[in-house]
Design a protein around this motif. Structure first.
Motif, PDB file in Angstrom:
ATOM      1  N   ILE A 187     -22.572 -25.982  20.101  1.00 58.72           N
ATOM      2  CA  ILE A 187     -22.616 -25.318  21.403  1.00 58.72           C
ATOM      3  C   ILE A 187     -22.315 -23.851  21.126  1.00 58.72           C
ATOM      4  O   ILE A 187     -21.217 -23.499  20.753  1.00 58.72           O
ATOM      5  N   ALA A 193     -22.932 -20.995  28.622  1.00 59.04           N
ATOM      6  CA  ALA A 193     -21.602 -21.213  29.187  1.00 59.04           C
ATOM      7  C   ALA A 193     -20.465 -20.865  28.239  1.00 59.04           C
ATOM      8  O   ALA A 193     -19.328 -21.217  28.490  1.00 59.04           O
ATOM      9  N   ASP A 298     -20.243 -22.240  35.906  1.00 58.66           N
ATOM     10  CA  ASP A 298     -20.182 -23.392  34.996  1.00 58.66           C
ATOM     11  C   ASP A 298     -20.265 -24.707  35.760  1.00 58.66           C
ATOM     12  O   ASP A 298     -20.851 -25.665  35.287  1.00 58.66           O
ATOM     13  N   ILE A 299     -19.625 -24.761  36.909  1.00 63.60           N
ATOM     14  CA  ILE A 299     -19.563 -26.031  37.636  1.00 63.60           C
ATOM     15  C   ILE A 299     -20.788 -26.198  38.532  1.00 63.60           C
ATOM     16  O   ILE A 299     -21.358 -27.284  38.625  1.00 63.60           O
ATOM     17  N   TYR A 534     -16.305 -35.633  28.822  1.00 63.17           N
ATOM     18  CA  TYR A 534     -17.747 -35.457  28.770  1.00 63.17           C
ATOM     19  C   TYR A 534     -18.109 -33.995  28.485  1.00 63.17           C
ATOM     20  O   TYR A 534     -17.282 -33.098  28.659  1.00 63.17           O
ATOM     21  N   ILE A 535     -19.346 -33.768  28.064  1.00 64.00           N
ATOM     22  CA  ILE A 535     -19.784 -32.390  27.784  1.00 64.00           C
ATOM     23  C   ILE A 535     -19.512 -31.463  28.968  1.00 64.00           C
ATOM     24  O   ILE A 535     -18.988 -30.374  28.787  1.00 64.00           O
ATOM     25  N   PRO A 536     -19.884 -31.882  30.194  1.00 65.29           N
ATOM     26  CA  PRO A 536     -19.628 -30.964  31.313  1.00 65.29           C
ATOM     27  C   PRO A 536     -18.144 -30.611  31.458  1.00 65.29           C
ATOM     28  O   PRO A 536     -17.815 -29.516  31.916  1.00 65.29           O
ATOM     29  N   ASP A 537     -17.263 -31.528  31.052  1.00 64.16           N
ATOM     30  CA  ASP A 537     -15.830 -31.237  31.148  1.00 64.16           C
ATOM     31  C   ASP A 537     -15.402 -30.204  30.107  1.00 64.16           C
ATOM     32  O   ASP A 537     -14.501 -29.403  30.357  1.00 64.16           O
ATOM     33  N   ILE A 539     -17.260 -27.789  29.106  1.00 66.43           N
ATOM     34  CA  ILE A 539     -17.712 -26.521  29.674  1.00 66.43           C
ATOM     35  C   ILE A 539     -16.739 -26.074  30.764  1.00 66.43           C
ATOM     36  O   ILE A 539     -16.349 -24.907  30.834  1.00 66.43           O
TER      37      ILE A 539
END
Lengths: 554, 357
Positions: A187, A193, A298-299, A534-537, A539
């Protein structure tokens, strides 16, 4: 590291005299080397862990601010700057000399997790090797770098030749494994992000993060070395603007100003202190607005309205800062002993513009609460993700909104007062959630506290008698602090404790200039928050840390 | 039920021009399809480079394109030239020809869906290409081909972000297509037919008259619960906030599109916009009375356009305001929430219709 702190909260606040500490450490102390800010105990390089552990457990020094390393004519030296989270005015320095020919020193990492990155940096730039360090690699410079740039025998003319085949593909060796069912994912360093050039080496198990390791240094600009080649009086001040460049310039400048003023014993006029306080809090609002904006990005995704709204509000405070300093980003407004010029004329206009901004601010904050914090989906995403328990936060030396979002009540503006803060009425904001949501809330509430501070400063400045508007103390044209004086001073930057360590050698330039970047320590906590999520977390957690890579890498 | 469906567009061409041979009918069908296809592509052309920017700008207090042409409208040809003139970069190791087929499949599958959509009358012309008895099932079948394209693009790109995007797309479409179709079935129970004209026709009757204003029996009024369910599932189906996770630029860098540039990128974007319009069209036909609205039937097409653009505006609004859910939360909402609710809705509808009718 199952070492629990046996002492209670009270113990942390009990102040020990330097002699008591020396008695506590007993035979560990070989010599005394007091600094301007703290007593310094010289110890043998193989007793680092024992010393740090004693100080942490029996004297309550639970905050390792920074490890600053340097090379002398006859030795290497690492200094562990310790403080207490409960009372950061209680400081102690642990000075660890290492052999000139074979600079090896025991690692403090088993006692303070945060020493990991700090010692890696010392190894990278100075060349001291730390025994018992879990992962002693270069951190800011490429792995193939030749030599240690801040050491005395460094040859800057030597070409840095590292051919591509030599710089092996990281995928080849340790990430391809026929047996495992995980996937290695880079990443960054170019990713929407990462908020700058940050590289996260991530190992994924499906969508879940098995391991994440931040790889920093892409924005390393030798800021410390540049400061070491500038004169105290004028040549260093422009650099701090470029550390945390997200409009937190005045806060950074204050870090240098505070350290250098204490080093050279300069008294800043009260009027200048009020202006500094006001300007610094404006910067804090601007910085927190950007943090909020990018967190929403990001969210919510790229097209979120919150981002532009927050940028709009930041723009308003940015205009005020432009009126005040004449610059929009690289302010260069502080001078040792004061500020460079007085408030802009006509003063009434500046005051009324500032008041307009302050009047409209609660409405904006309310709007952000409507848009994001009270949105169920947003709460679902941020509450109970990116957990950072207070003990872990302390162990990593986290400060600023990151620590306060974990319920660590630590704010240098109140705990180690400088400027005009202790004369004003405001509160330190903490949240106990320890999650992404809490860190965001802390920033949003701090914006309101900053507004309170600015308002009081404006009131004060408005009524300030015209003949007492002294913006600068008398400072000698050339500053030459005494030889071998050392100081570590910190201020509450936008991201946390921003400290400067300076060693003077009797010339007009610092012999060692070390920056304690809050983002550097805060970013180190990312794996703690992200592993297993998780990936989104990841970020979201990265966004909630609000790192500025210019300050991480310096 | 309802009024007799007007003559279909291809038949209208055949009759007007007197082409009553097989070749003539084929030609007429092609011309009709060409016209309808171009209407949709024109919508997309306006929506992509211009309307989307203007709408987002309005939501975020900005101005957006206003330099070229009136209201910046000439940005449309400018953007088209710019996008097509870019170099097509083909990454090493992509799996061809799937990598090339995917961007073509997405817009064509979405366009295919419009073949059975009754878009209403414009003057004497009824913009409706075909009206098979299973039209309703067909349109969903066409719409779901899109997932195949996303998976193809995802794995063929030889990029980990693309792969993640492709996997997310499958998971999401599986989780939301079932509730979508089950909810649509509850409408079929009302209308008693799978034929598009029948579904629309059934909604022309008056439901209640309040103060002299006749409220038509659009299924959005008859069963608002199903409407909300369908709208939600539809947002997930077209992959827009809060369900834009197969793209999620801040997480997986636009997912399956990461490796596409130039014309292929345009095709993907085109496909997505056509897909949004198809979603709007399905919503309009199923719940909002198709092309019906105040005024004579001959301006029905205008109402239809208003409805699908209304849906487009709604997606952009959601994009500006709503956070994105996480993949596991999305799956949970889909399988544990939407699926149960949609089946409950289906059973309830069946019972009520069965008891009343």
């Amino acid at each position: 590291m199952s070492l629990e702190r046996p002492d209670t909260v009270d113990d942390g606040a009990v102040e020990q005299t330097p002699d008591e500490l020396e008695a506590l450490l007993g035979d560990l102390v070989v010599d005394r080397d007091d600094h301007l800010n703290a007593p310094g105990f010289v110890i043998r390089p193989d007793t680092v862990q024992e010393t740090l552990r004693t100080l942490k457990q029996q004297a309550g020094y639970d905050h390792l601010s920074v490890v600053s390393a340097q090379e002398y004519e006859n030795r290497y030296e690492s200094i562990y700057h310790l403080k207490k989270y409960d009372d950061p005015t209680q400081e102690v320095s642990v000075v660890v000399p290492a052999d000139k020919d074979d600079p090896v020193s025991e690692s403090g990492e088993p006692v303070f997790r945060t020493a990991d990155w700090h010692e890696r940096e010392a190894y990278d730039l100075i060349g001291i090797e730390y025994d018992d360090h879990p992962d002693l690699r270069r951190i800011l410079l490429p792995e193939t770098w030749q030599g240690h740039p801040l050491s005395m025998d460094y040859d800057k003319d030597r070409p840095q030749i590292a051919t591509l085949p030599e710089h092996a593909n990281p995928l080849e060796d340790h990430h391809k494994d026929a047996e495992s069912d995980t996937m290695f994912l880079n990443i960054g360093p170019h990713h929407p992000a990462t908020h700058g050039v940050l590289h996260l080496k991530t190992v994924l198990d499906g969508e879940q993060v098995a391991d994440v390791e931040p790889d920093i240094g892409y924005l390393h600009r030798s800021e410390e070395q540049m400061a070491q080649s500038g004169t105290y009086r004028h040549q260093i001040m422009p650099y701090p603007d470029r550390w945390d460049y997200i409009s937190a310039g005045l806060l950074n400048e204050w870090a240098y100003a505070r350290a250098a003023e204490d080093l050279a014993d300069i008294e800043v006029p009260e009027y200048a202190q009020v202006i500094r306080t006001m300007g610094a809090e404006m910067c804090r609002i601007a910085a927190h607005m950007l943090a909020l904006a990018t967190f929403a990005l990001d969210i919510n995704g790229d097209f979120t309205a919150t981002f532009m709204y927050a940028i709009n509000d930041r723009e308003r405070v940015q205009n005020l800062l432009e009126d005040l300093t004449g610059q929009r980003l690289m302010f260069n407004y502080f001078r040792l002993g004061g500020v460079v010029w007085d408030l802009p004329e006509p003063r009434e206009e500046f005051f009324s513009k500032t008041r307009d901004f302050l009047d409209q601010l609660p409405e904006s904050v309310e709007e952000y609460h409507n848009l994001i914090t009270s949105n169920e989906v947003f709460q679902m995403r941020t509450i109970d993700t990116g957990i950072l328990p207070p003990e872990v936060a302390k162990n990593y030396g986290a400060t600023g909104p990151v620590a306060r979002g974990s319920g660590v009540d630590y704010d240098l503006r109140r705990d180690d007062p400088y400027g005009y803060y202790d004369e004003l009425d405001w509160d330190v904001v903490t949240e106990d959630g320890c999650d992404n949501f809490s860190r965001l809330l802390v920033r949003m509430r701090e914006v309101e506290e900053s507004a309170k501070i600015i308002e009081q400063c404006v009131d004060l400045l408005e009524d300030w008698p015209e003949d007492e508007r002294n913006i600068q103390a008398n400072v000698p044209r050339t500053l030459r602090p005494d030889d071998d004086t050392e100081i570590y001073r910190a201020v509450e930057g936008a991201k946390g404790e921003l400290g400067i360590y300076i060693r003077a050698d009797g010339t007009d330039k610092p012999a060692r200039f070390k920056i304690r970047s809050p983002c550097f320590s805060n970013l180190q906590t990312l794996p703690e928050m992200a592993n297993g999520e998780y990936i989104p977390d990841v970020i979201a957690a990265l966004g909630s840390l609000d790192v500025v890579l210019g300050e991480v890498d310096r | 039920m309802g009024t007799a469906p007007a003559q279909l567009f291809p038949e209208f061409i055949v009759d007007t021009l007197g082409l009553d041979s097989v070749i003539g009918e084929v030609a007429a069908s092609l011309v009709a399809a060409f016209v309808v296809g171009n209407i949709i592509l024109a919508f997309t052309g306006v929506a992509g480079p211009w309307a989307k920017r203007k709408i987002t700008a309005a939501f975020t207090d900005r101005i957006a394109v206003d330099r070229i042409g009136p209201f910046g409208l000439l940005i449309i040809p400018a953007a088209a030239v710019q996008l097509l003139a870019k170099e097509l970069i083909i990454p090493e190791g992509v799996d061809r020809p799937s990598w090339d087929i995917a961007p073509i499949l997405l817009p064509s599958s979405a366009l295919l869906g419009f073949s059975v959509i009754p878009m209403g009358q414009l003057g004497p012309i009824n913009l409706h290409l075909a009206d098979p008895e299973v039209g309703f099932a067909l349109v969903f079948a066409f719409a779901s081909i899109a997932s195949v394209s996303l998976v193809m693009a995802g794995y063929a790109s030889n990029n980990k972000y693309s792969l993640l995007g492709g996997l997310r797309a499958v998971a999401q479409n599986l989780a939301y297509e079932i509730p979508l179709i089950v909810t649509a079935m509850s409408v079929v129970i009302f209308s008693g037919t799978l034929q598009m004209s029948g579904v629309v026709g059934a909604q022309t009757e008056t439901l209640v008259t309040i103060g002299g204003i006749a409220i038509p029996s659009w299924y959005a009024f008859v069963n608002p619960f199903a409407f909300v369910l369908f709208l939600t599932a539809n947002m997930a189906e077209i992959g827009r906030n809060p369900f834009d996770i197969p793209e999620a630029p801040t997480e997986i860098v636009a997912g399956y599109q990461t490796e596409y540039s130039s014309a292929y990128f345009v095709l993907f974007y085109l496909g997505e916009f056509v897909h949004i319009f198809l979603g709007g069209a399905i919503l309009a036909v199923t719940f909002l009375g198709g092309a019906s609205g105040p005024g004579p039937e001959s301006i029905g097409f205008i109402w239809f356009v208003v409805k699908i653009w209304g849906f487009f505006l709604f997606t952009q609004w959601a994009r500006a305001a709503l956070p994105r859910v996480r993949i596991d939360q999305l799956i949970e909402i889909g399988w544990k929430g939407m699926l149960v609710l949609s089946f409950a809705n289906l059973v309830l509808t069946a019972v009520i219709v069965g008891v009343i009718a």
